[in-house]
Design a protein around this motif. Structure first.
Motif, PDB file in Angstrom:
ATOM      1  N   ASP A 123       0.848  -1.181   0.000  1.00  0.00           N
ATOM      2  CA  ASP A 123       0.000   0.000   0.000  1.00  0.00           C
ATOM      3  C   ASP A 123       0.894   1.245   0.000  1.00  0.00           C
ATOM      4  O   ASP A 123       1.678   1.439   0.923  1.00  0.00           O
ATOM      5  CB  ASP A 123      -0.892  -0.004   1.243  1.00  0.00           C
ATOM      6  CG  ASP A 123      -1.869   1.149   1.287  1.00  0.00           C
ATOM      7  OD1 ASP A 123      -1.426   2.309   1.213  1.00  0.00           O
ATOM      8  OD2 ASP A 123      -3.087   0.890   1.413  1.00  0.00           O
ATOM      9  N   PRO A 124       0.794   2.117  -1.022  1.00  0.00           N
ATOM     10  CA  PRO A 124       1.709   3.268  -1.105  1.00  0.00           C
ATOM     11  C   PRO A 124       1.663   4.179   0.118  1.00  0.00           C
ATOM     12  O   PRO A 124       2.703   4.687   0.555  1.00  0.00           O
ATOM     13  CB  PRO A 124       1.232   4.010  -2.359  1.00  0.00           C
ATOM     14  CG  PRO A 124       0.566   2.961  -3.197  1.00  0.00           C
ATOM     15  CD  PRO A 124      -0.085   2.028  -2.213  1.00  0.00           C
ATOM     16  N   ALA A 125       0.472   4.404   0.688  1.00  0.00           N
ATOM     17  CA  ALA A 125       0.370   5.292   1.848  1.00  0.00           C
ATOM     18  C   ALA A 125       1.049   4.677   3.067  1.00  0.00           C
ATOM     19  O   ALA A 125       1.737   5.372   3.832  1.00  0.00           O
ATOM     20  CB  ALA A 125      -1.097   5.594   2.147  1.00  0.00           C
ATOM     21  N   VAL A 126       0.860   3.368   3.266  1.00  0.00           N
ATOM     22  CA  VAL A 126       1.521   2.680   4.378  1.00  0.00           C
ATOM     23  C   VAL A 126       3.027   2.691   4.176  1.00  0.00           C
ATOM     24  O   VAL A 126       3.798   2.962   5.101  1.00  0.00           O
ATOM     25  CB  VAL A 126       0.990   1.244   4.521  1.00  0.00           C
ATOM     26  CG1 VAL A 126       1.831   0.450   5.517  1.00  0.00           C
ATOM     27  CG2 VAL A 126      -0.471   1.243   4.954  1.00  0.00           C
ATOM     28  N   PHE A 127       3.466   2.398   2.955  1.00  0.00           N
ATOM     29  CA  PHE A 127       4.897   2.364   2.652  1.00  0.00           C
ATOM     30  C   PHE A 127       5.544   3.717   2.956  1.00  0.00           C
ATOM     31  O   PHE A 127       6.598   3.797   3.605  1.00  0.00           O
ATOM     32  CB  PHE A 127       5.100   2.001   1.186  1.00  0.00           C
ATOM     33  CG  PHE A 127       6.534   1.745   0.803  1.00  0.00           C
ATOM     34  CD1 PHE A 127       7.072   0.470   0.896  1.00  0.00           C
ATOM     35  CD2 PHE A 127       7.346   2.779   0.340  1.00  0.00           C
ATOM     36  CE1 PHE A 127       8.399   0.229   0.543  1.00  0.00           C
ATOM     37  CE2 PHE A 127       8.664   2.554  -0.006  1.00  0.00           C
ATOM     38  CZ  PHE A 127       9.191   1.272   0.087  1.00  0.00           C
ATOM     39  N   ASN A 165      10.193  -8.189  -2.763  1.00  0.00           N
ATOM     40  CA  ASN A 165      10.517  -7.050  -3.627  1.00  0.00           C
ATOM     41  C   ASN A 165      10.152  -5.726  -2.968  1.00  0.00           C
ATOM     42  O   ASN A 165      10.889  -4.730  -3.091  1.00  0.00           O
ATOM     43  CB  ASN A 165       9.785  -7.184  -4.967  1.00  0.00           C
ATOM     44  CG  ASN A 165      10.389  -8.250  -5.858  1.00  0.00           C
ATOM     45  OD1 ASN A 165      11.576  -8.576  -5.733  1.00  0.00           O
ATOM     46  ND2 ASN A 165       9.597  -8.804  -6.755  1.00  0.00           N
ATOM     47  N   ASN A 166       9.026  -5.699  -2.266  1.00  0.00           N
ATOM     48  CA  ASN A 166       8.629  -4.469  -1.583  1.00  0.00           C
ATOM     49  C   ASN A 166       9.545  -4.157  -0.407  1.00  0.00           C
ATOM     50  O   ASN A 166       9.819  -2.981  -0.125  1.00  0.00           O
ATOM     51  CB  ASN A 166       7.176  -4.577  -1.123  1.00  0.00           C
ATOM     52  CG  ASN A 166       6.193  -4.362  -2.253  1.00  0.00           C
ATOM     53  OD1 ASN A 166       6.420  -3.542  -3.135  1.00  0.00           O
ATOM     54  ND2 ASN A 166       5.086  -5.090  -2.236  1.00  0.00           N
ATOM     55  N   LEU A 167      10.040  -5.172   0.280  1.00  0.00           N
ATOM     56  CA  LEU A 167      11.025  -4.940   1.339  1.00  0.00           C
ATOM     57  C   LEU A 167      12.305  -4.330   0.763  1.00  0.00           C
ATOM     58  O   LEU A 167      12.917  -3.452   1.373  1.00  0.00           O
ATOM     59  CB  LEU A 167      11.342  -6.245   2.071  1.00  0.00           C
ATOM     60  CG  LEU A 167      10.251  -6.775   3.005  1.00  0.00           C
ATOM     61  CD1 LEU A 167      10.589  -8.194   3.465  1.00  0.00           C
ATOM     62  CD2 LEU A 167      10.084  -5.867   4.221  1.00  0.00           C
ATOM     63  N   GLN A 168      12.683  -4.767  -0.424  1.00  0.00           N
ATOM     64  CA  GLN A 168      13.879  -4.225  -1.062  1.00  0.00           C
ATOM     65  C   GLN A 168      13.685  -2.756  -1.455  1.00  0.00           C
ATOM     66  O   GLN A 168      14.651  -1.965  -1.458  1.00  0.00           O
ATOM     67  CB  GLN A 168      14.219  -5.082  -2.292  1.00  0.00           C
ATOM     68  CG  GLN A 168      15.572  -4.822  -2.904  1.00  0.00           C
ATOM     69  CD  GLN A 168      15.550  -3.720  -3.957  1.00  0.00           C
ATOM     70  OE1 GLN A 168      14.490  -3.384  -4.486  1.00  0.00           O
ATOM     71  NE2 GLN A 168      16.718  -3.174  -4.265  1.00  0.00           N
ATOM     72  N   ARG A 169      12.456  -2.358  -1.711  1.00  0.00           N
ATOM     73  CA  ARG A 169      12.162  -0.981  -2.128  1.00  0.00           C
ATOM     74  C   ARG A 169      12.418   0.030  -1.016  1.00  0.00           C
ATOM     75  O   ARG A 169      12.514   1.226  -1.286  1.00  0.00           O
ATOM     76  CB  ARG A 169      10.701  -0.874  -2.596  1.00  0.00           C
ATOM     77  CG  ARG A 169      10.415  -1.535  -3.922  1.00  0.00           C
ATOM     78  CD  ARG A 169       8.931  -1.416  -4.296  1.00  0.00           C
ATOM     79  NE  ARG A 169       8.474  -0.038  -4.245  1.00  0.00           N
ATOM     80  CZ  ARG A 169       7.442   0.397  -3.524  1.00  0.00           C
ATOM     81  NH1 ARG A 169       6.730  -0.450  -2.788  1.00  0.00           N
ATOM     82  NH2 ARG A 169       7.093   1.669  -3.542  1.00  0.00           N
ATOM     83  N   PHE A 170      12.547  -0.416   0.226  1.00  0.00           N
ATOM     84  CA  PHE A 170      12.871   0.514   1.300  1.00  0.00           C
ATOM     85  C   PHE A 170      14.284   1.072   1.162  1.00  0.00           C
ATOM     86  O   PHE A 170      14.645   2.029   1.847  1.00  0.00           O
ATOM     87  CB  PHE A 170      12.718  -0.168   2.662  1.00  0.00           C
ATOM     88  CG  PHE A 170      11.297  -0.307   3.129  1.00  0.00           C
ATOM     89  CD1 PHE A 170      10.513   0.810   3.365  1.00  0.00           C
ATOM     90  CD2 PHE A 170      10.751  -1.555   3.342  1.00  0.00           C
ATOM     91  CE1 PHE A 170       9.208   0.685   3.808  1.00  0.00           C
ATOM     92  CE2 PHE A 170       9.443  -1.694   3.786  1.00  0.00           C
ATOM     93  CZ  PHE A 170       8.667  -0.570   4.018  1.00  0.00           C
ATOM     94  N   GLY A 171      15.092   0.483   0.308  1.00  0.00           N
ATOM     95  CA  GLY A 171      16.434   0.995   0.077  1.00  0.00           C
ATOM     96  C   GLY A 171      17.321   0.962   1.310  1.00  0.00           C
ATOM     97  O   GLY A 171      18.145   1.853   1.521  1.00  0.00           O
ATOM     98  N   GLY A 172      17.139  -0.075   2.121  1.00  0.00           N
ATOM     99  CA  GLY A 172      17.949  -0.222   3.323  1.00  0.00           C
ATOM    100  C   GLY A 172      17.362   0.449   4.547  1.00  0.00           C
ATOM    101  O   GLY A 172      17.870   0.241   5.660  1.00  0.00           O
ATOM    102  N   ARG A 173      16.291   1.196   4.393  1.00  0.00           N
ATOM    103  CA  ARG A 173      15.677   1.883   5.548  1.00  0.00           C
ATOM    104  C   ARG A 173      14.649   0.966   6.201  1.00  0.00           C
ATOM    105  O   ARG A 173      13.476   1.284   6.351  1.00  0.00           O
ATOM    106  CB  ARG A 173      15.052   3.206   5.082  1.00  0.00           C
ATOM    107  CG  ARG A 173      16.099   4.189   4.583  1.00  0.00           C
ATOM    108  CD  ARG A 173      15.502   5.341   3.811  1.00  0.00           C
ATOM    109  NE  ARG A 173      14.677   6.195   4.668  1.00  0.00           N
ATOM    110  CZ  ARG A 173      13.980   7.238   4.200  1.00  0.00           C
ATOM    111  NH1 ARG A 173      13.992   7.516   2.891  1.00  0.00           N
ATOM    112  NH2 ARG A 173      13.264   7.974   5.029  1.00  0.00           N
TER     113      ARG A 173
END
Length: 253
Positions: A123-127, A165-173
């Motif tokens: 969910d973009p808002a949650v992310f 894949n979505n976990l990877q989108r955090f860019g390490g954060r």
């Protein structure tokens, strides 16, 4: 009320003030983990879940932080936890904004944190809200969809590859928390500490590149009784493999 609870001593976060965004008297979760200290997720919740309102959370949290400031007992962390998955709250992004504002006002040394199973990060808002947190702690107990289905036992199908894949989108954060255990469930023996399972999990950890991996064993009563607590030396062996990949890892007893 139990919207705000503690502070309690957390093995991962220090002195932690809990914020329960879920219905107060029933577990509400997108997973049904076989090791969950809250027990089983109800199959058919009666009616719509009664979440505490954004306004209630803001009011109760502000009052408690004022009280703790007066007692000189401010927490190390303000943590969304409780009896289920906190990001299921429909106003989660707004509550994050309110919490950060209250933290800045009353307890600037506290780190706003979440203990989440990662099921809502599509969910973009949650992310976006999760990126605002000091401790964005997301679960990944398995190196495959089959192991996730067995350990986390989701009531609805989970796209494991999309979750990774979505976990990877955090860019390490992001911090990854991983439970290791062995036992039997529904007639299936399993052990996510076996070399092949660890290798698959580690491949995903390398891909996600989190800032920290937290490894921990069972610490409380579980709804499935045929589960075995993994020893600290076993967990340290897995942690060493994470560190060898250049990623910090910590074992929590």
């Amino acid at each position: 009320h139990d919207v705000i609870f503690g502070p309690v001593r957390s093995r991962r976060l220090g002195l932690s003030l809990g914020v329960n965004l879920l219905p107060l008297h029933v577990k509400h979760c997108s997973f049904n983990c076989i090791y969950c200290e809250c027990g089983w997720t109800p199959r058919t919740p009666s009616g719509l879940p009664e979440f505490p309102s954004r306004e209630e959370v803001r009011e109760f949290l502000g009052q408690r932080l004022e009280q703790l400031a007066g007692e000189d007992y401010l927490p190390d962390a303000i943590t969304y936890a409780g009896n289920g998955e906190p990001t299921l709250h429909p106003d989660f992004p707004g509550i994050v904004d309110d919490t950060i504002a209250l933290r800045n006002l009353h307890s600037p040394g506290s780190r706003v944190s979440v203990l989440s199973n990662a099921s809502m990060i599509h969910d973009p808002a949650v992310f976006s809200a999760l990126l605002k947190l000091d401790n964005n702690i997301q679960k990944l107990d398995a190196g495959s969809g089959a192991m996730l289905d067995l350990i986390n036992n989701p009531p609805e199908p989970v796209d494991y590859d999309a979750l990774v894949n979505n976990l990877q989108r955090f860019g390490g954060r992001v911090t990854i928390q991983s439970m290791f255990l062995r036992g039997s469930f529904k007639g299936n023996r399993f052990d996510n500490t076996e070399p092949g399972e660890v290798a698959s999990w580690l491949e995903r950890i390398r891909f996600i590149r989190p800032k920290l991996v937290m490894l921990y064993p069972i610490a409380r009563a579980t709804p499935v009784h045929d589960l075995e607590k993994i020893t600290i030396p076993e967990l340290e062996i897995i942690a060493q493999q994470v560190r060898a990949a250049g990623i910090p890892a910590q074992v929590y007893p």
